[in-house]
Motif scaffolding. Structure first.
Motif, PDB file in Angstrom:
ATOM      1  N   GLU A   1      54.754  20.850  81.728  1.00 44.59           N
ATOM      2  CA  GLU A   1      54.530  22.023  82.874  1.00 44.59           C
ATOM      3  C   GLU A   1      52.967  22.260  83.248  1.00 44.59           C
ATOM      4  O   GLU A   1      52.384  22.282  84.198  1.00 44.59           O
ATOM      5  N   GLN A   2      52.444  23.007  82.137  1.00 44.32           N
ATOM      6  CA  GLN A   2      51.079  23.443  82.182  1.00 44.32           C
ATOM      7  C   GLN A   2      50.051  22.585  82.515  1.00 44.32           C
ATOM      8  O   GLN A   2      49.199  22.870  83.154  1.00 44.32           O
ATOM      9  N   ALA A   3      50.173  21.404  81.860  1.00 49.67           N
ATOM     10  CA  ALA A   3      49.417  20.286  82.134  1.00 49.67           C
ATOM     11  C   ALA A   3      49.356  19.833  83.732  1.00 49.67           C
ATOM     12  O   ALA A   3      48.282  19.882  84.180  1.00 49.67           O
ATOM     13  N   ARG A   4      50.488  19.878  84.213  1.00 45.90           N
ATOM     14  CA  ARG A   4      50.467  19.605  85.937  1.00 45.90           C
ATOM     15  C   ARG A   4      49.952  20.592  86.480  1.00 45.90           C
ATOM     16  O   ARG A   4      49.610  20.278  87.431  1.00 45.90           O
ATOM     17  N   GLU A   5      50.297  21.813  86.288  1.00 44.80           N
ATOM     18  CA  GLU A   5      49.492  22.917  87.023  1.00 44.80           C
ATOM     19  C   GLU A   5      47.968  22.880  86.857  1.00 44.80           C
ATOM     20  O   GLU A   5      47.530  23.172  87.808  1.00 44.80           O
ATOM     21  N   LEU A   6      47.504  22.761  85.550  1.00 41.14           N
ATOM     22  CA  LEU A   6      46.081  22.518  85.352  1.00 41.14           C
ATOM     23  C   LEU A   6      45.418  21.344  86.491  1.00 41.14           C
ATOM     24  O   LEU A   6      44.648  21.282  87.005  1.00 41.14           O
TER      25      LEU A   6
END
Length: 63
Positions: free
Chosen positions: A43-48
């Motif tokens: 999820e964090q990677a998608r946000e980044l």
């Protein structure tokens, strides 16, 4: 490391992005002799990624 994506910046430094053994997204930043490892949940990677695309679109529109 399987499926490594490597991106080099304008100064020659680079970042490698790979799936870690813990099933997270690992980004390894290489700046000269220095190295920094960041570990992201999917999820964090998608946000980044979304933030990078948004800013890239803004910069591209200003050129």
């Amino acid at each position: 490391m399987d499926n490594v994506v490597q991106i080099e910046d304008t100064s020659g430094d680079r970042v490698q992005v790979v799936r870690s053994q813990r099933n997270t997204v690992m980004a390894v930043f290489h700046a000269g002799a220095r190295r920094m490892v960041m570990d992201y949940t999917p999820e964090q990677a998608r946000e980044l990624a979304a933030a990078l695309v948004k800013v890239a679109d803004e910069v591209g529109a200003q050129r």
